[in-house]
Design a protein around this motif. Structure first.
Motif, PDB file in Angstrom:
ATOM      1  N   ALA A  97     -38.277  19.070 -42.745  1.00 29.20           N
ATOM      2  CA  ALA A  97     -38.107  20.494 -42.435  1.00 29.20           C
ATOM      3  C   ALA A  97     -36.628  20.852 -42.370  1.00 29.20           C
ATOM      4  N   HIS A  98     -35.828  19.971 -41.811  1.00 31.25           N
ATOM      5  CA  HIS A  98     -34.390  20.234 -41.688  1.00 31.25           C
ATOM      6  C   HIS A  98     -33.748  20.440 -43.061  1.00 31.25           C
ATOM      7  N   TYR A  99     -34.208  19.673 -44.034  1.00 31.74           N
ATOM      8  CA  TYR A  99     -33.645  19.798 -45.386  1.00 31.74           C
ATOM      9  C   TYR A  99     -34.487  20.709 -46.281  1.00 31.74           C
ATOM     10  N   ASN A 100     -35.331  21.503 -45.642  1.00 29.52           N
ATOM     11  CA  ASN A 100     -36.147  22.483 -46.365  1.00 29.52           C
ATOM     12  C   ASN A 100     -36.992  21.851 -47.462  1.00 29.52           C
ATOM     13  N   ILE A 101     -37.495  20.679 -47.211  1.00 23.06           N
ATOM     14  CA  ILE A 101     -38.310  19.995 -48.210  1.00 23.06           C
ATOM     15  C   ILE A 101     -39.778  20.378 -48.005  1.00 23.06           C
TER      16      ILE A 101
HETATM   17  C1  LIG Z   1     -32.799  25.677 -45.144  1.00 20.56           C
HETATM   18  O1  LIG Z   1     -33.113  27.022 -45.460  1.00 20.56           O
HETATM   19  C2  LIG Z   1     -32.564  27.972 -44.569  1.00 20.56           C
HETATM   20  C3  LIG Z   1     -33.108  29.326 -44.917  1.00 20.56           C
HETATM   21  O2  LIG Z   1     -33.133  29.535 -46.309  1.00 20.56           O
HETATM   22  C4  LIG Z   1     -31.030  27.894 -44.655  1.00 20.56           C
HETATM   23  O3  LIG Z   1     -30.444  28.804 -43.772  1.00 20.56           O
HETATM   24  C5  LIG Z   1     -30.596  26.477 -44.291  1.00 20.56           C
HETATM   25  O4  LIG Z   1     -29.197  26.371 -44.456  1.00 20.56           O
HETATM   26  C6  LIG Z   1     -31.275  25.454 -45.158  1.00 20.56           C
HETATM   27  N1  LIG Z   1     -30.960  24.129 -44.667  1.00 20.56           N
HETATM   28  C7  LIG Z   1     -30.439  23.184 -45.445  1.00 20.56           C
HETATM   29  C8  LIG Z   1     -30.136  21.899 -44.772  1.00 20.56           C
HETATM   30  O5  LIG Z   1     -30.214  23.359 -46.630  1.00 20.56           O
END
Ligand SMILES: *[C@@H]1O[C@H](CO)[C@@H](O)[C@H](O)[C@H]1NC(C)=O
Ligand SMILES: *[C@@H]1O[C@H](CO)[C@@H](O)[C@H](O)[C@H]1NC(C)=O
Length: 273
Positions: A97-101
């Motif tokens: 989740a932290h890396y938006n995976i």
């Molecule tokens: C994940 O997505 C959010 C919203 O789009 C963004 O603000 C955040 O920087 C992203 N996190 C990473 C680690 O890329």
């Protein structure tokens, strides 16, 4: 688009080289890779993942929701193959989740330009070793990246527009000391200028050397190139020092071109255009 088109010149000499079947190793053994016999490092929480990424020049992380998919074993085989790259793996939901995976994904994190390149989608589950291997070879840009046909293509995959090349014979006795100082200088320009090493001992690199109109007798030399407008300059140097590199780069950033070098070019009988 101006930016894209101005890269044509550099692309041209990269393409004319063709792809060599074997690719030379990295600039120097770096100590940040995990012991290959251990496989990838398991990243079980967010702080561990963040620290792992920030500690490596190039980190590759497999973010897998499902460890049964075929690419996982392919991923493991890469750890053996690229011993100077840090491999991590995670199936922890908070890390993902932290890396938006949201799907199984393999990401490459680079320190030199702070980029994250992602492989994901449906085709990743069955990705073959050659394809994954090529992705890693092409995109493993480091503090100092050794030029070869693979990294040559990767140089287009960065937002850093200025590339500095040190053209030197790796077999020369002064190589190690000069390289050490070049690396030191690279730290000062991290995220501003991409530092590249070109081994003049490799015959195929002659194309890069003649692109910058350098003669064998002028080596070692520095060459600087801006992809945005194709501006470039060169400086033959008998010894690489942090100061030399710094002055050359600062001068170029300020728009100064070394007069002597460009006058000499104008005086040559061959006229272009
Ligand atoms: C994940 O997505 C959010 C919203 O789009 C963004 O603000 C955040 O920087 C992203 N996190 C990473 C680690 O890329
Ligand atoms: C992650 O993988 C380990 C080892 O296979 C397993 O024990 C664990 O349940 C998995 N965690 C999740 C969140 O799937």
């Amino acid at each position: 688009m101006e930016g894209a088109c101005s890269r044509c010149l550099l692309l041209l000499f990269l393409l004319t080289r063709g792809l060599a079947p074997e690719v030379a190793g990295e600039v120097e053994e770096s100590s940040d890779g995990p012991d290959a016999s251990q496989g990838p490092v398991w990243l079980t929480d967010v702080p561990a993942a963040v620290e792992f990424i920030s500690a490596a020049e190039v980190a590759i992380i497999g973010f897998f929701q499902d460890l049964e998919i075929p690419v996982v074993s392919v991923f493991y085989s890469m750890v053996q193959k690229f011993q100077d790259v840090s491999f991590g793996i995670s199936n922890d939901s908070e890390v993902l989740a932290h890396y938006n995976i949201t799907k199984n994904s393999i990401s490459l994190f680079r320190l030199v330009d702070n980029e994250q390149l992602k492989l994901e989608g449906e085709d990743i589950e069955n990705m073959e070793a050659t394809k994954l291997s090529r992705f890693i070879e092409t995109n493993s840009l480091r503090l100092v990246t050794e030029y070869n046909p693979m990294t040559g293509f990767g140089l287009f995959n960065t937002l850093i527009e200025i590339h500095l090349l040190l053209v030197i014979n790796k077999a020369s006795p002064e190589y190690a000391e000069n390289m050490h100082r070049y690396r030191e200088a690279a730290r000062l320009f991290q995220r501003k200028i991409l530092f590249i090493l070109v081994d003049s001992g490799i015959k195929e690199n002659g194309k890069v050397i003649s692109f910058f109109k350098l003669k064998e007798s002028q080596l070692p030399a520095l060459a600087i190139y801006r992809t945005l407008d194709d501006q470039w300059d060169t400086l033959p140097i008998s010894e690489v020092t942090v100061e030399h590199v710094q002055n050359f780069c600062d001068g170029f950033l300020e728009g100064k071109l070394l007069r002597e070098n460009h006058k000499a070019e104008e005086m040559t009988p061959k006229v272009e255009l």
